[in-house]
Design an enzyme around this catalytic site. Structure first.
Site, PDB file in Angstrom:
ATOM      1  N   ARG A 124      46.841  71.575  91.936  1.00  0.00           N
ATOM      2  CA  ARG A 124      47.038  71.732  90.481  1.00  0.00           C
ATOM      3  C   ARG A 124      47.961  70.682  89.880  1.00  0.00           C
ATOM      4  NH1 ARG A 124      47.364  77.332  91.877  1.00  0.00           N
ATOM      5  NH2 ARG A 124      45.290  78.229  91.698  1.00  0.00           N
ATOM      6  N   LYS A 146      44.477  59.945  80.344  1.00  0.00           N
ATOM      7  CA  LYS A 146      43.099  60.454  80.379  1.00  0.00           C
ATOM      8  C   LYS A 146      42.531  60.127  81.750  1.00  0.00           C
ATOM      9  CE  LYS A 146      41.388  60.475  75.650  1.00  0.00           C
ATOM     10  NZ  LYS A 146      40.412  59.882  74.723  1.00  0.00           N
ATOM     11  N   GLU A 188      38.618  45.824  74.604  1.00  0.00           N
ATOM     12  CA  GLU A 188      39.564  46.917  74.288  1.00  0.00           C
ATOM     13  C   GLU A 188      40.793  46.366  73.552  1.00  0.00           C
ATOM     14  OE1 GLU A 188      38.694  50.034  74.662  1.00  0.00           O
ATOM     15  OE2 GLU A 188      37.656  50.380  76.580  1.00  0.00           O
ATOM     16  N   LYS A 230      48.837  51.561  72.400  1.00  0.00           N
ATOM     17  CA  LYS A 230      48.339  52.729  73.134  1.00  0.00           C
ATOM     18  C   LYS A 230      49.448  53.768  73.272  1.00  0.00           C
ATOM     19  CE  LYS A 230      45.406  54.963  75.859  1.00  0.00           C
ATOM     20  NZ  LYS A 230      44.361  54.770  76.820  1.00  0.00           N
ATOM     21  N   GLU A 240      44.642  64.310  71.956  1.00  0.00           N
ATOM     22  CA  GLU A 240      43.564  63.950  71.027  1.00  0.00           C
ATOM     23  C   GLU A 240      43.159  65.091  70.095  1.00  0.00           C
ATOM     24  OE1 GLU A 240      40.661  61.179  72.684  1.00  0.00           O
ATOM     25  OE2 GLU A 240      39.182  62.025  71.323  1.00  0.00           O
ATOM     26  N   ARG A 244      44.536  60.152  68.007  1.00  0.00           N
ATOM     27  CA  ARG A 244      44.091  59.497  69.248  1.00  0.00           C
ATOM     28  C   ARG A 244      42.576  59.261  69.247  1.00  0.00           C
ATOM     29  NH1 ARG A 244      46.060  60.417  75.541  1.00  0.00           N
ATOM     30  NH2 ARG A 244      44.739  58.777  76.385  1.00  0.00           N
ATOM     31  N   ASN A 248      38.776  55.728  70.167  1.00  0.00           N
ATOM     32  CA  ASN A 248      37.392  55.752  70.640  1.00  0.00           C
ATOM     33  C   ASN A 248      36.455  54.972  69.721  1.00  0.00           C
ATOM     34  OD1 ASN A 248      37.911  57.504  72.894  1.00  0.00           O
ATOM     35  ND2 ASN A 248      38.264  59.101  71.400  1.00  0.00           N
ATOM     36  N   HIS A 251      33.162  53.840  70.959  1.00  0.00           N
ATOM     37  CA  HIS A 251      32.907  54.445  72.268  1.00  0.00           C
ATOM     38  C   HIS A 251      31.750  55.436  72.279  1.00  0.00           C
ATOM     39  CE1 HIS A 251      36.533  52.390  73.314  1.00  0.00           C
ATOM     40  NE2 HIS A 251      36.593  52.916  74.518  1.00  0.00           N
ATOM     41  N   HIS A 255      29.327  54.747  75.098  1.00  0.00           N
ATOM     42  CA  HIS A 255      29.136  55.724  76.180  1.00  0.00           C
ATOM     43  C   HIS A 255      27.669  56.139  76.286  1.00  0.00           C
ATOM     44  CE1 HIS A 255      33.602  57.264  76.333  1.00  0.00           C
ATOM     45  NE2 HIS A 255      33.430  56.066  76.853  1.00  0.00           N
ATOM     46  N   HIS A 268      31.717  48.560  80.995  1.00  0.00           N
ATOM     47  CA  HIS A 268      32.223  49.477  79.966  1.00  0.00           C
ATOM     48  C   HIS A 268      32.694  48.689  78.730  1.00  0.00           C
ATOM     49  CE1 HIS A 268      34.245  52.814  78.065  1.00  0.00           C
ATOM     50  NE2 HIS A 268      35.378  52.132  78.052  1.00  0.00           N
TER      51      HIS A 268
HETATM   52  P1  NAD Z   1      36.324  48.653  87.218  1.00  0.00           P
HETATM   53  O1  NAD Z   1      37.394  49.561  87.622  1.00  0.00           O
HETATM   54  O2  NAD Z   1      34.948  48.931  87.673  1.00  0.00           O
HETATM   55  O3  NAD Z   1      36.723  47.168  87.625  1.00  0.00           O
HETATM   56  C1  NAD Z   1      35.853  46.117  87.344  1.00  0.00           C
HETATM   57  C2  NAD Z   1      35.515  45.289  88.592  1.00  0.00           C
HETATM   58  O4  NAD Z   1      36.572  44.370  88.856  1.00  0.00           O
HETATM   59  C3  NAD Z   1      35.315  46.087  89.862  1.00  0.00           C
HETATM   60  O5  NAD Z   1      34.257  45.519  90.587  1.00  0.00           O
HETATM   61  C4  NAD Z   1      36.632  45.883  90.620  1.00  0.00           C
HETATM   62  O6  NAD Z   1      36.464  46.005  91.993  1.00  0.00           O
HETATM   63  C5  NAD Z   1      36.979  44.481  90.225  1.00  0.00           C
HETATM   64  N1  NAD Z   1      38.399  44.151  90.211  1.00  0.00           N
HETATM   65  C6  NAD Z   1      39.403  44.924  89.753  1.00  0.00           C
HETATM   66  N2  NAD Z   1      40.550  44.225  89.739  1.00  0.00           N
HETATM   67  C7  NAD Z   1      40.283  43.011  90.211  1.00  0.00           C
HETATM   68  C8  NAD Z   1      41.065  41.841  90.429  1.00  0.00           C
HETATM   69  N3  NAD Z   1      42.353  41.773  90.055  1.00  0.00           N
HETATM   70  N4  NAD Z   1      40.457  40.760  90.953  1.00  0.00           N
HETATM   71  C9  NAD Z   1      39.132  40.794  91.278  1.00  0.00           C
HETATM   72  N5  NAD Z   1      38.341  41.848  91.068  1.00  0.00           N
HETATM   73  C10 NAD Z   1      38.900  42.955  90.548  1.00  0.00           C
HETATM   74  O7  NAD Z   1      36.199  48.574  85.606  1.00  0.00           O
HETATM   75  P2  NAD Z   1      37.251  48.552  84.427  1.00  0.00           P
HETATM   76  O8  NAD Z   1      36.614  47.763  83.365  1.00  0.00           O
HETATM   77  O9  NAD Z   1      38.607  48.203  84.883  1.00  0.00           O
HETATM   78  O10 NAD Z   1      37.318  50.086  83.979  1.00  0.00           O
HETATM   79  C11 NAD Z   1      36.247  50.727  83.349  1.00  0.00           C
HETATM   80  C12 NAD Z   1      36.464  52.221  83.416  1.00  0.00           C
HETATM   81  O11 NAD Z   1      37.654  52.558  82.711  1.00  0.00           O
HETATM   82  C13 NAD Z   1      35.351  53.022  82.797  1.00  0.00           C
HETATM   83  O12 NAD Z   1      34.955  54.035  83.672  1.00  0.00           O
HETATM   84  C14 NAD Z   1      35.977  53.636  81.558  1.00  0.00           C
HETATM   85  O13 NAD Z   1      35.429  54.875  81.226  1.00  0.00           O
HETATM   86  C15 NAD Z   1      37.415  53.745  81.970  1.00  0.00           C
HETATM   87  N6  NAD Z   1      38.360  53.796  80.851  1.00  0.00           N
HETATM   88  C16 NAD Z   1      39.260  54.807  80.853  1.00  0.00           C
HETATM   89  C17 NAD Z   1      40.189  54.875  79.841  1.00  0.00           C
HETATM   90  C18 NAD Z   1      41.233  55.945  79.873  1.00  0.00           C
HETATM   91  O14 NAD Z   1      41.959  56.099  78.889  1.00  0.00           O
HETATM   92  N7  NAD Z   1      41.373  56.647  80.961  1.00  0.00           N
HETATM   93  C19 NAD Z   1      40.210  53.914  78.816  1.00  0.00           C
HETATM   94  C20 NAD Z   1      39.262  52.896  78.860  1.00  0.00           C
HETATM   95  C21 NAD Z   1      38.343  52.843  79.891  1.00  0.00           C
HETATM   96  N1  GLY Z   2      40.736  55.120  75.691  1.00  0.00           N
HETATM   97  C1  GLY Z   2      40.838  56.179  74.732  1.00  0.00           C
HETATM   98  C2  GLY Z   2      42.071  56.999  74.890  1.00  0.00           C
HETATM   99  O1  GLY Z   2      42.852  56.805  75.780  1.00  0.00           O
HETATM  100  O2  GLY Z   2      42.284  57.885  74.134  1.00  0.00           O
END
Ligand code: NAD
Ligand code: GLY
Length: 372
Positions: A124, A146, A188, A230, A240, A244, A248, A251, A255, A268
């Protein structure tokens, strides 16, 4: 010089407040994780691309490193699933992790979201330290708590709010990031300017060439400004209920495209870039925003090497009604009404309740016909 580029922000959430430390070369510094308590059970979660580059470096920095277990997951959005998350639970179970365990997320948003979600669920809730390695994760996903996994039906549908105990950002890690991933992260960054800060949007326009070329100093500034944005939104509205939702912008469209293409056809950040433009175009077509600003947004995204239309090959296999149905399942939707983040102009996004789905369907039909 490099020390002077170090920044530290605090996400002021009372007893759950945490630092965001930003510095080139942070992972070479012994104080990288200052203030983080390291228990006996530490699980370092990363992906198959990041592990060979940075896992050892992080492990060397962890006090009591011999106790830190390493879990390497497959890379990519298509693996951001409950099934992959189960591997994190199994690793925690295998090491007999107790309630004081620490999960360390080393990777992009996919690893950060999954490791964060596993930390939220294990017994938890245990602590999670975020060490983002993509630009997208540095400017957005590692901050704010998130966490989620995707379902075939939709993105991030299973998740929890679970703030990290600290965020450690070493911008030098961007040196190994593929150019396409850097651009995806820049989407972003643009988002913060587009939704609420016209001056920052102007700054990105001025520095677009340096950003896309990976200029280290400019990237530190972009990461810092984005994290400030942020953090302030998260402090104002952690779960949110209001402001917040503006984060999006683009998004709900993005999405829907990601889910409808089965994840991975577009990154993404690329889907978000297309989504922001669709939201801007819809706003303009509804008479809410000037066309000139839509053109300015498109021009900036293009300079950052981001797509400004759904690529023809992808558009050919998409159906506008199916996309609209996906948008209805998005978390912004309330009681089946289409709730979107729309735009008045650069720097002024707002939540539009009950948007007429006919407008949206028309826009999607045109967007798929125009496939770039
Ligand atoms: P990702 O985590 O898939 O990374 C992109 C690619 O880069 C992967 O192949 C990874 O292995 C590679 N990589 C990572 N760091 C590297 C480095 N320093 N050098 C070489 N390669 C590297 O994608 P992302 O764009 O980082 O994240 C996308 C995800 O984030 C989505 O699932 C999205 O929904 C999520 N997201 C979440 C929030 C949140 O608030 N939690 C906000 C925005 C996006
Ligand atoms: N990426 C959207 C949020 O964190 O609210």
């Amino acid at each position: 010089m490099r020390r002077s580029e170090s920044r530290e922000l605090q996400v002021e959430l009372g007893a759950r407040a945490y630092p965001i430390r930003i510095a080139p070369g942070l992972l070479d510094r012994r104080d990288a994780f200052a203030g983080v308590r390291f228990p006996r059970h530490v699980l370092l979660v990363t992906d198959a691309n990041v592990a060979p580059l940075y896992a050892d470096r992080v492990r060397r920095l962890l006090p009591g490193q011999q106790e830190a277990a390493l879990l390497v997951l497959p890379a990519g959005e298509q693996h951001k699933t409950l099934a992959t998350c189960t591997k994190i639970f199994s690793a925690l179970a295998d090491m007999q992790a107790s309630r004081d365990a620490l999960v360390v997320a080393l990777g992009g948003g996919v690893i950060g979201d999954m490791a964060g979600f596993a930390a939220a669920c294990w017994m938890r809730g245990v602590r999670c330290l975020q060490i983002p390695t993509t630009l997208l994760a540095m400017v957005d996903s590692s901050v704010g708590g998130k966490t989620a996994v995707d379902l075939p039906q939709g993105k991030n549908l299973v998740g929890a709010f679970h703030q990290p105990c600290a965020v450690a950002i070493d911008t030098d890690l961007l040196a190994t990031l593929p150019a396409r991933e850097l651009s995806a992260g820049l989407a972003e960054v643009v988002k913060y300017g587009a939704l609420g800060d016209a001056a920052f949007f102007g700054w990105i326009e001025q520095h677009a060439d340096a950003l896309v070329a990976g200029d280290a100093t400019t990237l530190v500034q972009a990461v810092h400004r984005s994290c400030e944005h942020k953090a302030s939104v998260v402090v104002a509205d952690e779960t949110e209920q209001g402001v917040r939702a503006l984060l999006n912008f683009g998004h709900t469209f993005g999405h829907a495209i990601e889910a409808e293409t089965g994840y991975g056809a577009l990154l993404h950040g690329e889907a978000v870039a297309i989504g922001m433009l669709l939201a801007a175009r819809l706003s303009s077509e509804m008479g809410l925003a000037p066309l000139l600003d839509v053109a300015r947004l498109a021009a900036l995204l293009e300079r950052l090497h981001l797509p400004i239309a759904i690529p023809a090959k992808i558009a050919a296999r998409l159906d506008p009604s199916a996309l609209l149905a996906r948008m209805r399942l998005d978390k912004k939707t309330v009681s089946g009404r289409l709730r979107l983040i729309l735009w008045r102009r650069i720097g002024h996004a707002f939540v539009a309740e009950d948007v007429d789905s006919h407008h949206v369907l028309e826009l999607l039909t045109d967007a798929l016909a125009d496939g770039g």
